[in-house]
Design a protein around this motif. Structure first.
Motif, PDB file in Angstrom:
ATOM      1  N   MET A   3       0.797  -1.225   0.000  1.00 18.09           N
ATOM      2  CA  MET A   3       0.000   0.000   0.000  1.00 18.09           C
ATOM      3  C   MET A   3       0.832   1.278   0.000  1.00 18.09           C
ATOM      4  N   HIS A  58      -0.293   5.054  -0.942  1.00 20.38           N
ATOM      5  CA  HIS A  58      -1.751   5.192  -0.863  1.00 20.38           C
ATOM      6  C   HIS A  58      -2.108   6.628  -0.506  1.00 20.38           C
ATOM      7  N   TRP A  87      -1.789   7.482   2.992  1.00 26.74           N
ATOM      8  CA  TRP A  87      -0.577   6.917   3.594  1.00 26.74           C
ATOM      9  C   TRP A  87      -0.153   7.659   4.862  1.00 26.74           C
ATOM     10  N   MET A 109      -2.414   6.836   7.615  1.00 28.24           N
ATOM     11  CA  MET A 109      -2.182   5.453   8.006  1.00 28.24           C
ATOM     12  C   MET A 109      -0.969   5.359   8.935  1.00 28.24           C
ATOM     13  N   ARG A 136      -8.163  -1.898   8.657  1.00 27.40           N
ATOM     14  CA  ARG A 136      -8.911  -1.784   7.406  1.00 27.40           C
ATOM     15  C   ARG A 136      -9.638  -0.446   7.394  1.00 27.40           C
ATOM     16  N   PHE A 137     -10.093  -0.040   6.208  1.00 28.42           N
ATOM     17  CA  PHE A 137     -10.915   1.147   6.072  1.00 28.42           C
ATOM     18  C   PHE A 137     -12.391   0.755   6.178  1.00 28.42           C
ATOM     19  N   LEU A 177     -10.470   4.852   9.150  1.00 28.15           N
ATOM     20  CA  LEU A 177      -9.523   3.776   9.405  1.00 28.15           C
ATOM     21  C   LEU A 177      -9.825   3.127  10.757  1.00 28.15           C
ATOM     22  N   ARG A 210     -14.251  -3.098  -3.266  1.00 30.78           N
ATOM     23  CA  ARG A 210     -13.312  -2.019  -2.948  1.00 30.78           C
ATOM     24  C   ARG A 210     -12.110  -2.615  -2.228  1.00 30.78           C
ATOM     25  N   GLU A 214      -9.953  -1.365  -0.532  1.00 29.63           N
ATOM     26  CA  GLU A 214      -9.710  -0.804   0.795  1.00 29.63           C
ATOM     27  C   GLU A 214     -10.495  -1.532   1.881  1.00 29.63           C
ATOM     28  N   ARG A 215     -11.462  -2.372   1.477  1.00 26.77           N
ATOM     29  CA  ARG A 215     -12.196  -3.184   2.454  1.00 26.77           C
ATOM     30  C   ARG A 215     -11.422  -4.448   2.822  1.00 26.77           C
ATOM     31  N   LEU A 245      -1.926  -5.591   1.934  1.00 28.37           N
ATOM     32  CA  LEU A 245      -3.233  -6.225   1.999  1.00 28.37           C
ATOM     33  C   LEU A 245      -3.082  -7.723   2.249  1.00 28.37           C
TER      34      LEU A 245
END
Length: 314
Positions: free
Chosen positions: A203, A206, A209, A212, A224-225, A230, A248, A250-251, A263
């Protein structure tokens, strides 16, 4: 000699419930699934002998063979607390009555249902009351329990689901009990691959970022988002795997490995649903694979329940 019990599976998905019952000596004789991508994965693992691909609402029950056990992980999105909570007003919610239609025709010795834990609370309990009443009107004795994967399957995933078991005969329900809790002996990180993965899973760069890096201050947690931003899981525990992982990226939960933030891969997600390494995942259309895994069940939890169902019937 104990008889080999037969199973018919509605909303079979990629076969998580079928696998759990097969692990307990049952024979799958019929299965139905509408999603063509899930059907492909199912066939890779179970063959093409009995799977009927198509809309259950268009199937004539006279074409369904007899079997001892009916399993149905009927669509949960209509009842999920992360969904729209439309319940029976959602066409997917009404698919429960397709299950009732099949029960009425086949009259299996036992019915096994799985859904989101929120089903019990939906519409102030009225939805669940309808389900219990329907099973009762069909002549079944019903028991149910909400169980978490991390408490009953030795799987480090926060996954609360309700399991409903309805027996045709009272003598069987009196012999049945849900499994006891299991101590959790592993963390999610024990199920993650240690070697560096393909770059597409990392990631770095991102758009979130910097945020994060501020938030991800604990390397023993999975993140996770969500729709609210977040979030982090409990220490060593993966958040609930969702079908939305396929829509998605991001899930998809993510974490620190030895190289960066990445991920979870489809295989790691499958491990966190308790699928064995021998279970085949298609190599193409990875989004669909993520969706399929999120839509599936925690196999070890279902396998333990299936074992107790088999004992009660035998």
């Amino acid at each position: 000699m104990k008889e080999q019990l037969t199973v018919g599976s509605m909303f079979a998905g990629i076969g998580g419930i079928c696998l759990a019952f097969r692990q307990n000596g049952c024979k799958i004789v019929w299965a139905n699934e509408i999603d063509r991508y899930a059907c492909k994965t199912y066939r890779l693992n179970f063959g093409d002998e009995y799977l009927i691909e198509g809309d259950i609402q268009k199937l004539d029950t006279k074409d369904i063979p007899k079997f001892d056990i009916l399993t149905a992980g009927f669509p949960c999105q209509a009842f999920s607390s992360v969904g729209l909570l439309e319940g029976f007003n959602d066409p997917r919610g009404n698919l429960f009555f397709e299950t009732a239609r099949v029960i009425n025709k086949i009259k299996p010795r036992v019915v096994f249902l799985e859904n989101v834990a929120n089903l019990v609370k939906h519409d102030e309990g009225r939805t669940f009351d309808v389900i219990l009443k329907t099973l009762g009107d069909l002549g079944y004795y019903t028991v149910y329990k909400v169980m978490n994967a991390k408490e009953y399957g030795n799987i480090p995933q926060q996954r609360n689901r309700i399991y409903i078991v309805a027996f045709k005969y009272k003598k069987n329900v009196e012999k049945f009990k849900f499994p006891d809790m299991l101590p959790l002996t592993q963390t999610a990180f024990d199920l993650f691959d240690k070697k560096k993965q393909e770059e597409k899973y990392y990631m770095d760069g991102h758009r979130m970022w910097n945020r994060m890096m501020e938030y991800m201050d604990d390397r023993k947690r999975v993140y996770r988002f969500t729709d609210w931003g977040l979030s982090r899981g409990m220490e060593g525990i993966c958040p609930t795997l969702l079908a939305a992982m396929g829509s998605r990226f991001e899930r998809i939960p993510f974490f620190y490995d030895d190289f960066s933030v990445r991920l979870m891969t489809p295989r790691e997600c499958a491990r966190l649903q308790g699928f064995p390494e021998s279970f085949i995942l298609p190599k193409e259309n990875e989004k669909q694979v993520y969706k399929q895994i999120g839509n599936s069940v925690c196999v070890p939890v279902v396998s333990r329940i299936a074992g107790n169902i088999v004992k009660a019937l035998n």
